[in-house]
Design a protein around this motif. Structure first.
Motif, mmCIF file in Angstrom:
data_model
loop_
_atom_site.group_PDB
_atom_site.id
_atom_site.type_symbol
_atom_site.label_atom_id
_atom_site.label_comp_id
_atom_site.label_asym_id
_atom_site.label_seq_id
_atom_site.Cartn_x
_atom_site.Cartn_y
_atom_site.Cartn_z
ATOM 1 N N VAL A 68 0.845 -1.201 0.000
ATOM 2 C CA VAL A 68 0.000 0.000 0.000
ATOM 3 C C VAL A 68 0.878 1.248 0.000
ATOM 4 O O VAL A 68 1.989 1.245 0.533
ATOM 5 N N ILE A 69 0.341 2.305 -0.639
ATOM 6 C CA ILE A 69 1.045 3.591 -0.591
ATOM 7 C C ILE A 69 0.082 4.676 -0.133
ATOM 8 O O ILE A 69 -1.128 4.451 -0.037
ATOM 9 N N ASN A 70 0.634 5.829 0.132
ATOM 10 C CA ASN A 70 -0.142 6.964 0.605
ATOM 11 C C ASN A 70 -0.570 7.806 -0.602
ATOM 12 O O ASN A 70 0.253 8.321 -1.334
ATOM 13 N N VAL B 138 3.250 4.702 4.394
ATOM 14 C CA VAL B 138 2.183 4.040 5.135
ATOM 15 C C VAL B 138 2.805 3.098 6.156
ATOM 16 O O VAL B 138 3.736 2.360 5.853
ATOM 17 N N ASN C 20 -10.307 0.762 0.757
ATOM 18 C CA ASN C 20 -9.901 0.487 -0.618
ATOM 19 C C ASN C 20 -9.434 -0.933 -0.845
ATOM 20 O O ASN C 20 -9.263 -1.355 -1.990
ATOM 21 N N LYS D 17 -6.161 5.236 9.529
ATOM 22 C CA LYS D 17 -6.681 5.172 8.161
ATOM 23 C C LYS D 17 -7.166 3.753 7.912
ATOM 24 O O LYS D 17 -6.490 2.793 8.267
ATOM 25 N N SER D 18 -8.298 3.664 7.265
ATOM 26 C CA SER D 18 -8.856 2.341 7.042
ATOM 27 C C SER D 18 -8.130 1.625 5.914
ATOM 28 O O SER D 18 -7.788 2.205 4.895
ATOM 29 N N GLY E 46 5.625 10.336 5.011
ATOM 30 C CA GLY E 46 4.663 10.122 3.939
ATOM 31 C C GLY E 46 4.408 8.677 3.624
ATOM 32 O O GLY E 46 3.567 8.349 2.793
ATOM 33 N N ILE F 75 -0.431 7.144 8.169
ATOM 34 C CA ILE F 75 0.600 7.773 7.343
ATOM 35 C C ILE F 75 1.626 8.390 8.279
ATOM 36 O O ILE F 75 1.276 9.197 9.156
ATOM 37 N N GLU G 236 -3.677 15.453 9.131
ATOM 38 C CA GLU G 236 -2.532 15.758 8.264
ATOM 39 C C GLU G 236 -1.660 16.836 8.901
ATOM 40 O O GLU G 236 -0.435 16.795 8.828
ATOM 41 N N ARG H 232 -2.344 10.966 -0.975
ATOM 42 C CA ARG H 232 -2.907 12.164 -0.335
ATOM 43 C C ARG H 232 -3.774 11.809 0.870
ATOM 44 O O ARG H 232 -4.897 12.272 1.007
ATOM 45 N N GLY H 233 -3.246 10.989 1.758
ATOM 46 C CA GLY H 233 -3.953 10.712 2.987
ATOM 47 C C GLY H 233 -4.796 9.449 2.949
ATOM 48 O O GLY H 233 -5.276 8.997 3.974
ATOM 49 N N GLN H 234 -5.001 8.883 1.768
ATOM 50 C CA GLN H 234 -5.739 7.619 1.706
ATOM 51 C C GLN H 234 -4.746 6.479 1.532
ATOM 52 O O GLN H 234 -3.684 6.662 0.953
ATOM 53 N N VAL H 235 -5.137 5.309 2.002
ATOM 54 C CA VAL H 235 -4.281 4.141 1.856
ATOM 55 C C VAL H 235 -4.662 3.431 0.562
ATOM 56 O O VAL H 235 -5.784 2.942 0.413
ATOM 57 N N LEU H 236 -3.743 3.366 -0.383
ATOM 58 C CA LEU H 236 -4.035 2.840 -1.719
ATOM 59 C C LEU H 236 -3.310 1.515 -1.942
ATOM 60 O O LEU H 236 -2.082 1.457 -1.877
#
Lengths: 154, 123, 691
Positions: free
Chosen positions: A51-53, C667, C649, C644-645, C665, C661, C313, A55-59
């Motif tokens: 997972v990466i960041n 995770v 996603n 963060k959930s 920057g 985060i 943030e 803009r604040g979401q975990v992707l």
């Protein structure tokens, strides 16, 4: 946005994975960004690199090569991540490079042949030729399979 | 009474009703001032004035009848048209409201056409 | 009506938006109805209470009418009528009556929900209570109040019924307003204008009655009009123009053909004093409390969520700034350090302030419990008195939503298993009504909720026997009372002999406990035989932010929740023992705990030499109190992180509670200690079996 009244063309964005070319509907694409090292997830399938960041979401990042049954990518800063939206979830698809935006008329897409042994065929929903290249249209719906219930811990 | 009325004060403790009124009135070209009960209504009337007042009856703090009485007691608003919101099942409310000085009434649920008709009959 | 009116039907989008508002308002109204009726039930006789409940039901009815929610309108109307009788003191608000109203309130809430979800509510749900409401409403013979003192003058109409004619007709309208018409703000010119819109009008003023100046009274009415109107509209349309002023004027409408009867001779002009509106007793002037809306504002939830995210943030970037500055400057500047500390404090204050915006009192959840108790009473035949404390205790929105389920189980349990039947209680000398007390309080940075009953308490003999029978404890194990009590949370445990309607459905307390633990909370029980049991539920105040220890494993950052952390240790090789093929144990202060290589457990690194000289371990505890030592590369310090959930996603990952985060920057995963320990235990079991 190609919803012209006369022809119902689709706009697709094509990309390269290894030596092969694929494309997806541009409506699903949210952005394209460079690669950054992901944080790995334990117990995850091979094709989920981590997972990466965003803009604040975990992707979550899916290695498209691995997902299609090809050898896993050795990602570098030259790789690209296509951020797509699938049923309200954002997923990053790791590819080698993004090529082009192609507008196709519906009759330009051919049905893929039935190849039950091929891992990639689960995702390929159409074939397209563009300047001698075969570009396979992929559907993203099952990119990340849901977890089997039953293996859920407390 | 020369040009068409511009400002309508709506007094109702239900946000749903206030939104409905504002929507219908704004569509018809009126400027809408909102208040949530009789006390608030008196304050908004002071602050912004109104060409027509539409008020509910059942409200906390100062109900519709009390509000109408106070408005009529204000020299500036002795003849300002006041419409009350009533429901089909309370014909006696109309009478009580008129005794208190109400100019006319609108039956809930209202449709925007009827609302404007009622306003046109008083201003 | 004239067709050229510009106003049409409201757009579906606007109506949809107002519909959402309506259902939000309904929730508030239902809550007001509940609390008002509950207060009445407790003996509070303030008439304003009945008024407030009436208004709330009336409002729901009004809004429901707009959206044509027939079933809701009808039920609300019956409810309202019954309440009107109480409001008018024609029916007394006895406890039985209030109980009927409480059931009506529950039914109303169901109907609102059904209306919102577009479903129908069956008649047997609403039929009985509807009838009871009707009986209350019909207790007085008169359906409407009558007014004997209305100053009502019959309006003379010269109406010869002629067949409706096609094409325009000519009408003569004679109109003489009384002073009362003006006093009510009606304006003859407006009415004449409206009349004129129906067709072609010729207006004649009769000013004969206007007296000389010395006899002139400005408040009086002297003018009258005759309007000759040619129109295709019918008589009803003409009369409708004058609808509001019926009784405040003389109005004669006749077709031109017939001889128009003269207006009756004007009555002597009533004096200005009589024409003034009589003072009417204002219905309700409540105590001078601030109107509730004015001390609060309504904010869209997404906006608050966004603010929370942004502040999160901000916290992260402030940390980055601090790190970068200390990395870049060779010597520590006091002023810079001070400024950074101030910034850090300020950021934390902002974060607390923003989280407070989302904080809500638990009252709404507790009110739902009140309803639950009523249903449980009805289903079990037991009598229950519910006492609620600390309703105003506030907790973050994210936690509030998750409280309902565990609370529901605890309350149902208390009624179904805790409380004895009324006969039994009587025989024991207890009050017939069983007591269930729900309380909430903030304690030590958490919210603690207790559900206590004064029932029979846990039968420890039986609990222990059942546990042994199910293989949960050894026959000869020594257990203190507390251990036995908490056995009821073990999987598959239930002392119910039959699956009752209440606590059945196959949900045991173990599911409740897992749910609570998933929130980072704890649940336990204590009991005194014959006197009752108390369930204690403790939850973090917010699920959005977590205090954790940042560690590094295999080059990646991980967060271990501080709530699970006991201490950090630096194991010496001598303290590490092996057991079996694949398990390592750490000896610490005389006891041995499993030593888990986090890198390997998470797949971050290959199996390492557990006898490695370097390395730090976190001594942690899962929710059952089981301890373990987690081997990591480095401990980097405490951090407060924004949660963060992972599931938004992706999907749930075993051993990982969520993600965050970091300052750089990247995770970092937040560990689910209980799952990590459990997974390791399973792995070791498999390995030992296979070996």
């Amino acid at each position: 946005m190609s919803e012209s009244a006369n022809e119902a063309q689709r706009e697709l964005i094509s990309f390269r994975v290894g030596e092969q070319f694929f494309c997806v509907d541009i409506m699903a694409v949210r952005e394209i960004r460079g690669w950054s090292p992901p944080t790995p997830l334990p117990q995850s399938p091979l094709f989920v690199t981590g997972v990466i960041n965003l803009r604040g979401q975990v992707l979550p990042i899916v290695d498209m090569a691995a997902r299609l049954g090809l050898p896993p990518a050795e990602a570098t800063a030259r790789h690209v991540i296509i951020v797509v939206s699938i049923a309200g979830r954002l997923v990053g698809v790791l590819v080698d490079a993004v090529c082009d935006i192609v507008a196709v008329a519906p009759d330009a897409l051919q049905q893929p042949p039935d190849l039950t042994g091929e891992a990639a065929s689960a995702f390929v929903t159409g074939l397209l030729t563009d300047e001698d290249r075969l570009i396979s249209l992929v559907a993203l719906d099952n990119l990340i399979p849901p977890l089997d219930t039953g293996s859920q811990a407390a | 009474m020369s040009a068409a009325p511009k400002t309508i004060l709506t007094v109702d403790d239900s946000r749903t009703m206030r939104d409905m009124l504002r929507l219908a009135l704004a569509e018809a070209g009126y400027r809408v001032v909102q208040a949530i009960d009789g006390i608030d209504g008196l304050e908004r009337l002071d602050a912004e004035g109104a060409d027509v007042i539409i008020t509910d009856i059942n409200m906390p703090n100062l109900d519709g009848l009390g509000f109408i009485e106070r408005v009529r007691g204000d020299l500036r608003h002795r003849a300002t048209p006041i419409l009350v919101l009533t429901t089909e099942s309370e014909p006696e409310v109309k009478d009580r409201a008129r005794k208190a000085g109400a100019t006319g009434w609108i039956v809930k649920p209202f449709n925007p056409g009827k609302l404007v008709d009622a306003i046109r009959r008083v201003a | 009506m004239a067709e050229h009116r510009p106003v049409g039907v409201l757009s579906p989008e606007s109506l949809a938006a107002i519909r959402v508002v309506f259902f939000q308002e309904c929730e508030e109204h239902i809550a007001d109805i509940e609390s008002g009726l509950t207060a009445l039930e407790c003996g509070d006789c303030d008439p304003e209470l009945v008024n407030a409940v009436f208004r709330a039901v009336h409002s729901i009815k009004g809004g429901a009418g707009i959206f044509e929610l027939e079933a809701l309108v009808q039920f609300a109307h019956r409810f309202e009528s019954a309440l009107a009788e109480v409001r008018a003191d024609r029916v007394e608000a006895t406890p039985d009556v209030v109980r009927v109203f409480l059931r009506a309130a529950d039914t109303l809430a169901d109907l609102v929900q059904a209306a919102r979800d577009g479903q129908a509510v069956s008649l047997d749900r609403t039929g009985a209570i509807s009838e009871e409401l009707e009986r209350l409403a019909a207790s007085q013979a008169a359906a409407f109040e009558t007014f004997d003192d209305l100053d009502f003058e019959p309006r003379p109409i010269a109406f010869t019924p002629l067949p409706p004619a096609a094409g325009p007709q000519t009408w003569r309208v004679r109109f003489r307003p009384h002073a009362s018409l003006y006093a009510k703000g009606n304006e003859p010119l407006v009415l004449i204008r409206e009349l004129g819109r129906l067709g072609e009008a010729v207006v004649e003023l009769d000013a004969e009655q206007v007296p000389m100046l010395d006899a002139f009274d400005a408040e009086d009415s002297y003018l009258s009009w005759t309007i000759t109107l040619t129109t295709t509209a019918d008589e009803a349309a003409i009369l409708e123009v004058f609808e509001f002023v019926e009784g405040d004027c003389e109005l004669v409408v006749s077709r031109e053909a017939a001889a128009a009867p003269p207006l009756p001779a004007p009555a002597p002009a009533p004096s200005a004093r009589d024409a003034a509106p009589e003072p009417v007793e204002p219905r309700s002037v409540g105590p001078a409390a601030a109107p509730k809306d004015l001390t609060a504002i309504r904010v869209d939830l997404p906006r608050v969520e966004r603010l929370v995210d942004l502040v999160g943030e901000l916290v992260v970037h402030q940390a980055i700034l601090a790190e970068r500055i200390s990395a870049e400057t060779s010597r520590r500047s006091d002023t810079v350090a001070q400024a950074l500390d101030d910034l850090s404090q300020l950021t934390r204050d902002i974060q607390e302030g923003v989280m407070a915006i989302r904080a809500q009192p638990v009252k709404a959840v507790f009110q739902r419990m009140a309803r639950l108790v009523r249903e449980a009473e009805a289903a079990s035949g037991k009598r229950v008195r519910l006492v609620v404390e600390g309703e105003a205790t506030e907790v973050d929105r994210t936690v509030i939503e998750r409280l309902t389920e565990p609370l529901t189980h605890m309350v149902r349990n208390a009624v179904a298993h805790g409380l004895e039947s009324p006969e039994r209680r009587s025989a024991l000398g207890k009050p017939v009504e069983g007591l269930v007390r729900i309380s909430a309080a903030q304690r030590g940075g958490r919210i603690v909720i207790e559900v206590a009953d004064d029932g029979q308490g846990l039968d420890r003999e039986r609990v222990r026997a059942l546990a042994v029978a199910r293989g949960l404890v050894a026959e000869d194990a020594t257990l203190v009372d507390e251990d036995i009590d908490n056995l009821i949370f073990a999987p598959g445990f239930s002392t119910a002999d039959s699956i009752s309607d209440l606590s059945g459905r196959g949900v045991g307390l173990d599911v409740v406990r897992r749910g609570v633990q998933a929130l980072g909370g704890r649940i336990s029980v204590s009991s005194l035989r014959g006197a009752g049991s108390t369930f204690t539920l403790s939850l973090p105040l917010t699920l959005a932010v977590l205090d954790g220890m940042l560690v590094s494993v295999g080059g990646h950052g991980l967060i271990a929740p501080l709530a699970s952390l006991i201490e950090t240790v630096q194991p010496r090789p001598a303290d590490i023992r092996r057991l079996g093929a694949s398990t390592s144990l750490l000896s610490i202060r005389g006891s041995h705990v499993p030593l888990i290589d986090l890198g390997r457990a998470l797949g971050y690194a290959g199996a390492r030499e557990t006898a490695a000289p370097h390395g730090v371990a976190l001594l942690v505890e899962d929710d059952a109190g089981e301890q373990a030592a987690l081997l990591v590369d480095e401990v980097l310090g405490q951090r407060q992180v924004v949660i963060k959930s992972l599931e938004a996603n992706y999907r749930p990952v075993e051993g990982v509670a969520a993600a965050t985060i970091l300052g750089d920057g990247r995770v970092a995963l937040i560990l689910d200690i209980t799952a990590v320990i459990a997974a390791e235990r399973r792995r070791a079991d498999h390995a030992n079996v296979a070996a």
